[in-house]
Design an enzyme around this catalytic site. Structure first.
Site, PDB file in Angstrom:
ATOM      1  N   SER A  38       0.935  -1.472  -0.121  1.00  0.00           N
ATOM      2  CA  SER A  38       0.122  -0.028  -0.155  1.00  0.00           C
ATOM      3  C   SER A  38       0.742   1.237  -0.082  1.00  0.00           C
ATOM      4  O   SER A  38       1.709   1.359  -0.827  1.00  0.00           O
ATOM      5  CB  SER A  38      -0.865  -0.056   1.276  1.00  0.00           C
ATOM      6  OG  SER A  38      -1.894   0.635   1.060  1.00  0.00           O
ATOM      7  N   ASP A 186      -5.955  -3.858  -2.379  1.00  0.00           N
ATOM      8  CA  ASP A 186      -4.907  -3.509  -1.212  1.00  0.00           C
ATOM      9  C   ASP A 186      -4.207  -4.868  -0.805  1.00  0.00           C
ATOM     10  O   ASP A 186      -4.856  -5.680  -0.145  1.00  0.00           O
ATOM     11  CB  ASP A 186      -5.630  -2.673  -0.402  1.00  0.00           C
ATOM     12  CG  ASP A 186      -4.628  -2.065   0.604  1.00  0.00           C
ATOM     13  OD1 ASP A 186      -3.462  -2.517   0.978  1.00  0.00           O
ATOM     14  OD2 ASP A 186      -4.838  -0.683   0.678  1.00  0.00           O
TER      15      ASP A 186
END
Length: 298
Positions: A38, A186
């Site tokens: 991320s 993610d």
């Protein structure tokens, strides 16, 4: 000295990484291989293509996060359009603006695909919701019939940053699955801190000196999740999902290779940070990294 580096996810808390990088540069450390999830994948990619800590700070400081909220055009009322896009597109925002920004800053250093980097020097974590598994990019792309060396670095980082329901998932079409796409989101869902990436699978040791940068307190000081209602339960559920896999690999011996930066008063999605908050995060990153290096041996 050449080392490997791993950067955890944490949204805007990543400003603390700037302070950590300042100290690492001052002490003469050079990152040979990098990994991240991320926001950590953004930092890892920027370091690998050659940006300094000050350049990274300038980019993050000048960044208009609101510009990444690239909604699809619609004739429907805004409040209704949001839910329609959420239902059919699986996210409020396209995510193209984020990828476009990443593409621009990476190409400014001459990097477009993973083939422009030394093999194995940058690894990024994402999550395949369709197949229910963690992805290490670019390594695992071969499973989808994709040539890793030709895959855009910006697209891989965008995958790792695709917060579920916030950004639309990235689709990968696997030739072996009759044209059905895999939905990639993610990486923090399955591994927010991939320190395990550079460990030897047999000895559970790192192949070369490695330092991880984590945006939480040490394990023994982690505050318990407060659960008094359904919202707090959902938050605790997400945090458990994103940390349980990594905690398996962080025993007390391995923890000595991790800079724990205890950011507790800033949320990952606090996009409107004040200049004072940014400064405090950078100072905290510097302090914790200085303290770590004084006691670290490899």
């Amino acid at each position: 000295m050449k080392i490997d580096g791993v950067f955890a996810g944490g949204g805007v808390k990543a400003f603390a990484f700037v302070g950590a990088l300042q100290v690492m540069e001052e002490e003469g450390y050079v990152f040979e291989r990098l990994a991240g999830t991320s926001a950590g994948s953004i930092v890892a990619a920027l370091i690998k293509v050659g940006y300094s800590s000050e350049e990274i700070f300038t980019m993050l400081d000048d960044l208009d996060v609101e510009s990444f909220k690239d909604e699809r055009m619609s004739f429907l009322p805004f409040s209704l359009a949001k839910w329609v896009h959420m239902y059919f597109r699986l996210g409020l925002y396209k995510g193209n603006a984020l990828e476009s920004w990443l593409k621009t800053v990476l190409e400014a250093k001459g990097v477009r695909t993973f083939g422009d980097l030394p093999k194995g020097s940058l690894r990024i974590i994402a999550s395949d919701l369709s197949k229910g598994k963690l992805l290490v990019l670019p390594d695992d792309l071969r499973q989808y019939g994709v040539i890793p060396e030709k895959f855009p670095v910006a697209r891989a980082v965008r995958m790792s940053c695709s917060i579920p329901f916030f950004f639309e998932p990235v689709k990968i079409y696997d030739r072996a699955s009759a044209g059905k796409p895999s939905y990639i989101v993610d990486g923090g869902i399955l591994s927010n801190f991939p320190m395990w990436l550079f460990m030897d699978g047999n000895t559970k040791r790192w192949k070369r000196p490695a330092i991880g940068f984590q945006l939480t307190p040490e394990l023994s000081e982690m505050p318990a999740n407060k659960i008094n209602n359904a919202v707090e339960m959902f938050r605790a559920l997400f945090e458990t999902m994103s940390s349980a896999h990594d905690i398996r690999y962080i025993d007390q011996d391995h923890a000595r290779n991790i800079v724990f930066i205890p950011v507790l008063d800033v949320k990952a999605t606090d996009f409107e940070l004040t200049e004072k908050q940014k400064e405090n995060l950078i100072v905290l990153g510097r302090e914790e990294t200085n303290f770590f290096l004084k006691n670290w041996s490899y």
